[in-house]
Write an enzyme that holds these catalytic residues in place. Structure first.
Site, PDB file in Angstrom:
ATOM      1  CD  GLU A 186       8.927   8.467 -13.178  1.00  0.00           C
ATOM      2  OE1 GLU A 186       8.121   8.414 -13.756  1.00  0.00           O
ATOM      3  OE2 GLU A 186       9.101   7.840 -12.032  1.00  0.00           O
ATOM      4  CB  ALA A 245       1.142   5.388  -4.794  1.00  0.00           C
ATOM      5  CG  ASN A 279      -5.473  -0.466   7.902  1.00  0.00           C
ATOM      6  OD1 ASN A 279      -6.507  -0.741   7.418  1.00  0.00           O
ATOM      7  ND2 ASN A 279      -4.718  -1.542   8.715  1.00  0.00           N
ATOM      8  CB  SER A 280      -6.974  -0.239   2.504  1.00  0.00           C
ATOM      9  OG  SER A 280      -7.021  -1.572   2.656  1.00  0.00           O
TER      10      SER A 280
END
Length: 302
Positions: A186, A245, A279-280
């Site tokens: 994709e 992602a 890491n957010s």
């Protein structure tokens, strides 16, 4: 590439003067025994394009191609799955192929293309330029068995699509690149990149090739890997690896390991069973050992 391998093909070439526009080899072979094609030589006065039967023999695929016909036979060998990407020499291929206007009626010299389209329309006939490029669409020359491709414009001649491959509308596969087993594409598979069986290249994802930017590493994606939507990589992935992602991982990206050390991503190239994520809270790129499964390909789609 290893031992000397020969190849041959009997085909049909379109040309103007001494310039080869393209060539079609319906049954290329890894032997010096091409199959006969019965097609007369013709000339199209509207485009000045002539068509003739050609026979091409390559004594050693490890040697660089010598002319456009040699190059076209090599691209056919790849798309017919007779040779895998990097299984033959394509050095200098861009300099051998003419830049061609690809129309719904076949190849036309670029300087004549617009006049040709307008002349065809003036006669009430449909005419459309599909693109201007050195490489044509693969599916006008080779339709490999067992594949699904939503948009034929997005696969170049010289791509290698294994049985069971699905290329969705925004997927793209370049020449001397492709899949080695059942895969979902994709995103973009750049020139020189191979993708192993069971892997999924997510929507909008990109795998860096070596045609631009001075990159030298030949990138491969292992088996059962997932590159998340809108992610990108500039290193190889070992089997069972995942890229989160939206994460773009270049060779020089700094990656934090579970022991709190930091390395460049290239040092992890080809490592198996890793999950790359950001890491957010800190924004740091991390690599950890995968403990779960991303679910694998949907068998019903392949």
């Amino acid at each position: 590439m290893g031992n000397q391998i020969s190849a041959s093909g009997l085909g049909v070439a379109n040309y103007v003067g001494d310039t080869i526009l393209d060539a079609w080899f319906p049954a290329p072979a890894l032997q010096l025994k091409p199959l006969a094609v019965n097609l007369p030589e013709i000339h199209d006065s509207a485009t000045s394009v002539s068509r003739k039967i050609v026979e091409v023999v390559i004594n050693d695929l490890n040697a660089a191609p010598t002319d456009a016909l040699d190059a076209y036979l090599r691209l056919h060998l790849l798309s017919h799955r007779l040779v895998r990407p990097h299984g033959l020499n394509l050095d200098g291929i861009f300099g051998l192929l003419a830049n061609v206007a690809w129309t719904v009626h076949g190849p036309v010299q670029t300087e004549h293309a617009a006049h040709y389209v307008q002349a065809m329309r003036a006669k009430g006939e449909d005419a459309l330029i599909l693109g201007v490029d050195r490489f044509p669409r693969m599916f006008d020359y080779v339709v490999p068995s067992g594949v699904r491709v939503a948009d034929a414009n997005r696969v170049r001649l010289g791509a290698h699509l294994a049985e069971g491959t699905v290329v969705m509308h925004e997927g793209f596969v370049n020449f001397n690149a492709g899949t080695l087993g059942k895969s979902m594409v994709e995103g973009r598979i750049s020139a020189g990149v191979t993708v192993g069986a069971g892997s999924d290249i997510g929507g909008g994802a990109s795998i860096m090739g070596t045609l631009s930017g001075g990159g030298k590493e030949v990138i491969s994606i292992g088996e059962n890997c997932l590159i998340g939507a809108n992610a990108g990589i500039g290193i190889s992935l070992g089997n069972e690896s995942v890229v989160e992602a939206g994460l773009y991982l270049t060779a020089g990206s700094k990656v934090k390991l579970p022991d709190n050390t930091t390395v460049k991503a290239v040092e992890l190239s080809g490592a198996k069973g890793l999950l790359f994520r950001r890491n957010s809270q800190t924004g740091a790129i991390e690599a950890i050992v995968r403990t779960g499964s991303w679910g694998g390909l949907n068998a019903a789609l392949h």
